[in-house]
Motif scaffolding. Structure first.
Motif, mmCIF file in Angstrom:
data_model
loop_
_atom_site.group_PDB
_atom_site.id
_atom_site.type_symbol
_atom_site.label_atom_id
_atom_site.label_comp_id
_atom_site.label_asym_id
_atom_site.label_seq_id
_atom_site.Cartn_x
_atom_site.Cartn_y
_atom_site.Cartn_z
ATOM 1 N N ARG A 63 0.844 -1.190 0.000
ATOM 2 C CA ARG A 63 0.000 0.000 0.000
ATOM 3 C C ARG A 63 0.882 1.242 0.000
ATOM 4 N N SER A 64 0.454 2.258 -0.734
ATOM 5 C CA SER A 64 1.299 3.432 -0.932
ATOM 6 C C SER A 64 1.566 4.217 0.345
ATOM 7 N N ASN A 65 0.702 4.115 1.349
ATOM 8 C CA ASN A 65 0.903 4.918 2.563
ATOM 9 C C ASN A 65 1.330 4.076 3.767
ATOM 10 N N ILE A 66 1.906 2.902 3.476
ATOM 11 C CA ILE A 66 2.436 2.063 4.554
ATOM 12 C C ILE A 66 3.891 1.724 4.250
ATOM 13 N N ILE A 67 4.767 2.070 5.171
ATOM 14 C CA ILE A 67 6.156 1.645 5.063
ATOM 15 C C ILE A 67 6.201 0.187 5.521
ATOM 16 N N PRO A 68 6.652 -0.733 4.659
ATOM 17 C CA PRO A 68 6.567 -2.155 5.001
ATOM 18 C C PRO A 68 7.647 -2.564 6.000
ATOM 19 N N GLU A 69 7.469 -3.750 6.532
ATOM 20 C CA GLU A 69 8.454 -4.296 7.463
ATOM 21 C C GLU A 69 9.632 -4.931 6.725
ATOM 22 N N GLU A 70 9.393 -5.399 5.489
ATOM 23 C CA GLU A 70 10.420 -6.184 4.813
ATOM 24 C C GLU A 70 10.465 -5.869 3.319
ATOM 25 N N VAL A 71 11.664 -5.857 2.779
ATOM 26 C CA VAL A 71 11.892 -5.730 1.339
ATOM 27 C C VAL A 71 12.902 -6.800 0.934
ATOM 28 N N THR A 72 12.680 -7.426 -0.220
ATOM 29 C CA THR A 72 13.651 -8.393 -0.739
ATOM 30 C C THR A 72 14.170 -7.918 -2.094
ATOM 31 N N LEU A 73 15.428 -8.160 -2.321
ATOM 32 C CA LEU A 73 16.082 -7.878 -3.589
ATOM 33 C C LEU A 73 16.639 -9.185 -4.140
#
Length: 432
Positions: A280-290
């Motif tokens: 969602r555009s207005n939520i900074i997520p807990e996790e990102v994967t590259l």
């Protein structure tokens, strides 16, 4: 010296010298060229995906058995291996062709275009020989026919290796050259040398390209899991932002090649191809994967990049109050496709005799990868390129490999048949 003429399987062989051999092999390749083209068209119309080359294997095995060869099937799942024994002492020469297609829909109007459907990652997909493996099989079939006809001119044995899954085994499966080596394809009899080639859609028909040392890159895939703290996008100070952290990592990874490698000596690539995070555009997520790929052309550069990636990922995560895990390798990893320099020097005269001096060209290394490299880690080997581009087509207009418009001309295969045959005979007879 008296020329000895023999008819075997409908083919004429006349043997006197290396030059006479090359001329005769060229004549024999011309005789069987219509068959080679026919084989290629059939295989092109019936492609199968990696580790699923069931009908392809049956087709190849029947052909090789009809030649009178000793044939083994089910090697590395769907591979086919055949042995030609000259009955005389000598080296064992391995010749390899890859046999799998790709999940690509063919868009050209060839009368033999593929309409095949396969299953890839649980979905029905179109399948195409979009990298020329159909021509590789046909060329090796042609070389096998000529070498059988020349059996009395050989010293030692030839092992014909039709290898599955060069494009990579399906998720969760083993496959390809790595599995063939693990299963002992280079043993019983023990292979002394391996030769392989790849057709190229951007290289003129009638041309062969070579390079001593690294000709294709090592490949390592990687995955980075960055964990932070989730927060509302309106209050970023309450977060530990894995999105911003990942952005810094992506930029920092690019500096490994530009600022840590000796760029005048080392060619390398670090590419991030997948970024996943948030919903969602207005939520900074807990996790990102590259996820991404590393390509290197020498072992020292490969070691340096691996070390630098661990160092940068750890430091950037700590600086942002996040945590990060680097998984390297993540998935398949291929060694450098490395042409043994002394073997290259020994066999270069064979290429010149076969194609003509003006048509033998030294290639630049490329950052694409090839699992033929697994054979080369065990025995000396040469991997070469032959042209498949019609002379009337500009290089810039040649459809690239792995695309729906990929095309190589049938006329390019004759040289490939000759190259495989002459490399085998010259190595066996030490003609160089």
């Amino acid at each position: 010296m008296t020329i000895k003429n023999i008819i075997v399987g409908g083919l004429l062989f006349a043997g006197v010298s290396a030059l006479a051999q090359a001329q005769t092999v060229a004549e024999m390749a011309s005789q069987i060229e219509p068959e080679v083209i026919q084989w290629r068209h059939y295989l092109h119309q019936h492609p199968e995906l990696s580790n699923r080359e069931y009908e392809t294997a049956k087709y190849l095995a029947k052909y090789l058995k009809d030649l009178g060869l000793e044939v083994q099937t089910g090697v590395a799942k769907t591979g086919v291996v055949a042995i030609l024994d000259s009955g005389k002492p000598g080296p064992v020469v391995g010749l390899r062709a890859d046999i799998d297609g790709l999940p690509v829909k063919e868009l050209n109007s060839l009368p033999y275009r593929s309409e095949a459907i396969g299953e890839y990652r649980g979905e029905k997909v179109p399948v195409m020989h979009a990298c020329g493996h159909d021509t590789h099989m046909a060329m090796l079939m042609g070389a096998a026919k000529i070498l059988v006809a020349q059996k009395d001119q050989l010293k030692g044995k030839v092992k014909f290796v039709f290898q599955p899954a060069e494009e990579g085994a399906p998720n969760g499966e083993e496959g390809g050259a790595e599995l063939m080596v693990k299963e002992g394809v280079l043993k019983n009899p023990n292979v002394d040398v391996m030769f392989g080639l790849h057709i190229n859609s951007a290289t003129d028909v009638g041309t062969v390209k070579y390079r001593a040392g690294g000709i294709m890159a090592a490949v390592d895939t990687f995955k980075i899991v960055i964990k932070g703290r989730q927060a509302h996008g309106a209050y970023p100070w309450k977060s530990v932002d894995p999105v911003v952290t990942s952005a810094q990592m992506i930029m920092a990874l690019q500096t490994i090649v530009s600022r840590e490698l000796t760029v005048i000596d080392d060619g390398a690539v670090v590419t991030v191809g997948i970024i996943k995070g948030g919903n969602r555009s207005n939520i900074i997520p807990e996790e990102v994967t590259l996820e991404g790929t590393i390509r290197t052309l020498n072992p020292a550069a490969r070691t340096l990049i691996h070390e630098a990636m661990h160092r940068k990922v750890k430091a950037i995560a700590e600086s942002m109050r996040a945590s990060a895990e680097l998984i390297l390798p993540y998935g398949p990893a291929y060694p450098i496709t490395y042409n043994d320099p002394s073997l290259m020097q020994q066999m270069l005269p064979t290429l010149v005799r076969t194609a003509g001096n003006e048509h033998v060209k030294e290639a630049k290394a490329v950052t694409g990868a090839e699992d033929f490299s697994f054979f080369q880690t065990q025995v000396p080997g040469l991997y070469l390129f032959v042209g498949g581009k019609p002379l009337a087509v500009a290089e810039a207009d040649a459809p690239p490999h792995h695309t729906p418009d990929f095309y190589v001309d049938d006329s390019g295969m004759k040289l490939g048949v000759e190259v495989l045959t002459n490399l085998t005979m010259d190595y066996m007879n030490k003609a160089n």
